[in-house]
Design a protein around this motif. Structure first.
Motif, short mmCIF file in Angstrom:
data_model
loop_
_atom_site.label_atom_id
_atom_site.label_comp_id
_atom_site.label_asym_id
_atom_site.label_seq_id
_atom_site.Cartn_x
_atom_site.Cartn_y
_atom_site.Cartn_z
N TRP A 49 6.28 -3.10 7.85
CA TRP A 49 5.44 -2.38 6.89
C TRP A 49 6.22 -2.37 5.59
CZ3 TRP A 49 5.90 3.64 6.92
CH2 TRP A 49 5.52 4.16 5.67
N MET A 50 5.66 -3.00 4.56
CA MET A 50 6.32 -3.05 3.25
C MET A 50 5.71 -2.00 2.32
SD MET A 50 7.04 -6.85 1.73
CE MET A 50 5.35 -7.23 1.73
N SER A 51 6.53 -1.15 1.72
CA SER A 51 6.03 -0.27 0.67
C SER A 51 5.44 -1.16 -0.43
CB SER A 51 7.15 0.63 0.14
OG SER A 51 7.36 1.73 1.01
N PRO A 52 4.63 -0.59 -1.34
CA PRO A 52 3.84 -1.43 -2.25
C PRO A 52 4.63 -2.45 -3.06
CG PRO A 52 3.14 0.85 -2.41
CD PRO A 52 4.39 0.84 -1.57
N VAL A 53 4.06 -3.68 -3.15
CA VAL A 53 4.69 -4.74 -3.94
C VAL A 53 3.74 -5.21 -5.05
CG1 VAL A 53 6.16 -5.53 -2.05
CG2 VAL A 53 3.87 -6.54 -2.33
N TYR A 54 2.63 -4.48 -5.24
CA TYR A 54 1.63 -4.89 -6.24
C TYR A 54 2.13 -4.54 -7.64
CZ TYR A 54 -0.71 -3.66 -1.86
OH TYR A 54 -1.01 -3.50 -0.53
N GLN A 55 1.43 -5.11 -8.64
CA GLN A 55 1.78 -4.83 -10.04
C GLN A 55 1.74 -3.32 -10.30
OE1 GLN A 55 -0.60 -6.20 -13.69
NE2 GLN A 55 0.72 -7.93 -13.10
N SER A 56 2.78 -2.80 -10.93
CA SER A 56 2.89 -1.35 -11.15
C SER A 56 3.88 -1.06 -12.26
CB SER A 56 3.38 -0.68 -9.86
OG SER A 56 3.87 0.63 -10.12
N PRO A 57 3.63 -0.01 -13.06
CA PRO A 57 4.63 0.40 -14.06
C PRO A 57 5.77 1.22 -13.44
CG PRO A 57 2.63 1.71 -14.30
CD PRO A 57 2.36 0.72 -13.21
N ASN A 58 5.70 1.43 -12.11
CA ASN A 58 6.80 2.08 -11.38
C ASN A 58 7.06 3.53 -11.80
OD1 ASN A 58 7.77 0.15 -9.43
ND2 ASN A 58 8.26 -1.10 -11.22
N ASP A 59 6.00 4.23 -12.14
CA ASP A 59 6.19 5.66 -12.41
C ASP A 59 6.56 6.37 -11.10
OD1 ASP A 59 6.02 7.82 -14.36
OD2 ASP A 59 4.39 8.56 -13.08
N ASN A 61 7.53 4.35 -8.36
CA ASN A 61 8.08 3.19 -7.65
C ASN A 61 7.04 2.41 -6.86
OD1 ASN A 61 10.50 3.77 -8.74
ND2 ASN A 61 11.53 4.36 -6.84
N GLY A 62 5.95 2.06 -7.54
CA GLY A 62 4.97 1.16 -6.93
C GLY A 62 3.80 1.86 -6.28
N TYR A 63 3.89 3.20 -6.13
CA TYR A 63 2.74 3.94 -5.57
C TYR A 63 1.76 4.30 -6.68
CZ TYR A 63 4.76 3.95 -0.94
OH TYR A 63 5.24 3.54 0.28
N ASP A 64 1.88 3.57 -7.79
CA ASP A 64 0.98 3.69 -8.95
C ASP A 64 0.62 2.27 -9.36
OD1 ASP A 64 3.87 3.65 -9.47
OD2 ASP A 64 3.37 3.74 -11.61
N ILE A 65 -0.48 1.80 -8.80
CA ILE A 65 -0.82 0.37 -8.87
C ILE A 65 -1.73 0.05 -10.05
CG2 ILE A 65 -1.97 -1.52 -7.62
CD1 ILE A 65 -1.01 -0.02 -5.02
N GLN A 168 -0.94 8.75 -12.21
CA GLN A 168 -1.59 8.34 -10.95
C GLN A 168 -2.94 9.04 -10.82
OE1 GLN A 168 2.18 9.50 -8.83
NE2 GLN A 168 1.77 7.69 -7.55
N PRO A 169 -3.92 8.72 -11.67
CA PRO A 169 -5.23 9.38 -11.62
C PRO A 169 -5.95 9.12 -10.30
CG PRO A 169 -5.32 7.46 -13.06
CD PRO A 169 -3.88 7.67 -12.73
N ASP A 170 -6.52 10.19 -9.72
CA ASP A 170 -7.23 10.08 -8.44
C ASP A 170 -8.54 9.32 -8.61
OD1 ASP A 170 -5.26 12.22 -7.88
OD2 ASP A 170 -6.34 12.37 -5.99
N LEU A 171 -8.83 8.40 -7.71
CA LEU A 171 -10.09 7.66 -7.72
C LEU A 171 -11.22 8.55 -7.19
CD1 LEU A 171 -8.94 4.16 -6.44
CD2 LEU A 171 -10.19 4.57 -8.57
#
Ligand code: TEU
Ligand code: CA
Length: 555
Positions: A49-59, A61-65, A168-171
């Motif tokens: 299981w990899m923590s997020p690797v998608y494009q992110s400004p890393n506010d 650390n990737g949990y902000d995609i 990280q605005p909620d959808l």
């Protein structure tokens, strides 16, 4: 109970930023992971299981995609991802991605549009509310990372909800267009050949329409009754299952803060057509002094009660995820074991025995298999995690607590304890990077590292390797029924697992004290499958050594 591959799997969590740096920029990356696949194969794990690797400004650390279908530049390219996926599959290892869809980054194109005006077609992709007035948010909810959960936006003259950082605005999952865009993106990744999803705070995706003030907890109100296990969460997960998950052979695990065994039967029931399993957090939360922050060791009595409830209530109806550690938690051996040099290895092996012999899919967090410890933080400047940085400001710099009061608590629980670089060998920077690491390496890397431990048959590493092998050899470990023994024992955690004629006895001494133990008569002629001490287990009466753990097996 249905037999499935994901029930029999051992999952290894990688936090890519801290796992292995292949290009000397001090940041872990995909090529670094590919270079370590043989290490993971040797350990014997089945799934990464990899923590997020998608494009992110890393506010966060990737949990902000900011783009779900592009790879973060720090981590490499889509080709690097495809090389990793192929390399893993070639070794019989599956890859589970981290799906973060409760919120996006504020730099995601949807939010860039949404914040422009009330008329914008993406406006309803997020959760906007009028303030009580220009200076007052819609309600008193607090964000997990400190401050209000609402951020004022001039473009719309409204506030948007962010249960985590303001970036990280909620959808708005009530919007069918949002759901469809997410399902399409998930399908796109499944078509690439990934093997599943870990779903970040998936229990938060459905919010109530009404958003009143919450009960005060410190400076802000709690959002739980209105955002956790909301009115449509199961409808949305069933829709996700019907439109995406059911079309592939996936491992799906929901990160469900606030979940109970009752709710877990719905999220991860054998036939509820939502997810395979969930992460519950009762054993790692609830012991805080200042919010989550504490320097106290959890009570064994409480741990036994929590684990036993989950083991018995989910038996034959739903599936557990088993973990001590992840990228949000301090290091297990420092928190639940004893990281003093005399006890670190024994207690790390004892914790592993206790967890891996339970029913559920065990998760190993990177470095846990080495017995890596918490980091000796010296000052707030050592922190990199937005949660710790904000908490120090909110609890200390605000004057609410003195540094002396708060420092032991924040350093004990900081998520950065788990995010220091993986310790590969005793060369500079523990072999993690040839550059300057984004976060400091734990100075104990000279003694605690993969190179030394893979060469030492008595290491924590080889103990984990043996536990993983046992799970493949003995179905009773995967499918056996759990029963707690010695419920009120202050320092021993003892339980059995039973599957038809096969039976296991698991005994773990959670203390640094010698402890008397009598082997139940039925195990008098049992064989020892594994133990962290060098002794014969053929006596009925024993004085268990500090942190001693062993497993007896009889047929
Ligand atoms: O964590 C959600 C969550 O519950 C954490 O905030 C956890 O409660 C807290 O960190 C414990 O101190 C997920 C991710 O695992 C975490 O890394 C992210 O920061 C968070 O969601 C927002 O995406
Ligand atoms: Ca790098």
């Amino acid at each position: 109970m249905k037999k499935t591959w994901w029930k029999e799997a051992v999952i290894y969590q990688i936090y890519p930023r801290s796992f292995m740096d292949s290009n000397g920029d001090g940041i872990g990356d995909l090529k670094g992971i590919t270079g370590k696949l043989d290490y993971l194969k040797y350990l014997g794990i089945d799934v990464i299981w990899m923590s997020p690797v998608y494009q992110s400004p890393n506010d966060d650390n990737g949990y902000d995609i900011s783009d779900y279908q592009a790879i973060m530049a720090d981590f490499g390219t889509m080709e690097d991802f495809e090389e990793l996926l192929a390399g893993a599959h070639k070794r019989g290892i599956k890859i589970v991605m981290d799906l973060v869809v409760n919120h996006t980054s504020d730099e995601h194109k949807w939010f860039v549009e949404s914040r422009k005006s009330k008329e914008n077609k993406y406006q309803d992709y997020y959760i906007w509310r009028e303030g009580k007035d220009a200076q007052t948010p819609p309600n008193n909810w607090g964000s997990c990372f400190g401050g209000s959960a609402w951020q004022y936006e001039k473009g719309t003259d409204m506030y948007y909800l962010h249960l985590f950082s303001k970036k990280q605005p909620d959808l708005n999952w009530d919007n069918p267009n949002v759901r469809q865009e997410i399902f399409d993106m998930m399908t796109w990744w499944c078509e690439k050949g990934i093997d599943g999803f870990r779903m970040d705070v998936i229990s938060l995706i459905s919010k109530t329409k009404e958003m009143p003030d919450g009960e005060l907890a410190g400076l802000y109100g709690r959002y739980d009754p209105y955002c956790v296990h909301g009115p449509n969460v199961h409808n949305y997960l069933r829709e996700m299952n019907q439109k995406v998950l059911s079309k592939y052979d996936l491992l799906t695990v929901g990160e469900t803060p606030g979940v109970t065994p009752e709710l877990a039967k719905q999220y991860a029931g054998e036939d509820t057509h939502e997810l395979n399993m969930v992460f519950q957090f009762e054993h790692v939360e609830g012991d805080g002094i200042y919010g989550k922050w504490t320097d106290q060791k959890p009570s064994l009595h409480r741990l036994k009660k929590i684990f036993s409830r989950w083991q018995t209530e989910l038996y034959d109806t739903a599936w557990n995820s088993l973990f001590w550690d992840n990228h949000d938690q301090p290091r297990a051996v420092s928190r639940f074991g004893d990281d003093r040099p005399a006890y670190r290895e024994a207690s790390a092996k004892m914790l592993a025995t206790c967890l891996h012999m339970m029913q559920g899919s065990p998760y190993i967090y990177q470095g846990e298999e080495l017995g890596m410890t918490n980091y000796p933080f010296q000052s707030p400047q050592d922190f990199r995690d937005i949660e710790s940085i904000n908490a120090y400001r909110e609890w200390c710099e605000s004057g609410r607590l003195s540094h002396e009061e708060f420092w032991p608590c924040i350093t004990h629980k900081s998520r950065d304890n788990a995010r220091t670089p993986m310790q590969w060998d005793n060369t500079a920077q523990a072999g993690f990077t040839t550059g300057t690491p984004w976060i400091a390496v734990n100075p104990n890397y000279k003694e605690i590292n993969a190179k030394a431990e893979t060469a030492d048959p008595d290491s924590v590493f080889h103990y984990y390797k043996k536990l993983i092998a046992l799970r493949k050899q003995y179905p009773v470990i995967v499918y056996g029924k759990y029963e707690l023994l010695l419920e009120d024992h202050e320092t021993l955690y003892t339980y059995t697992r039973t599957l038809e004629q096969e039976k296991l006895l698991i005994v773990c001494n959670f203390s640094d004290q010698e402890t008397h133990f009598t082997v139940p008569e039925e195990f008098a002629h049992a064989s020892c499958l594994i133990s962290n001490k060098d002794r014969d287990y053929d006596k009925a009466e024993m004085m268990l050594r500090p942190y001693e753990a062993f497993v007896l097996y009889k047929k």
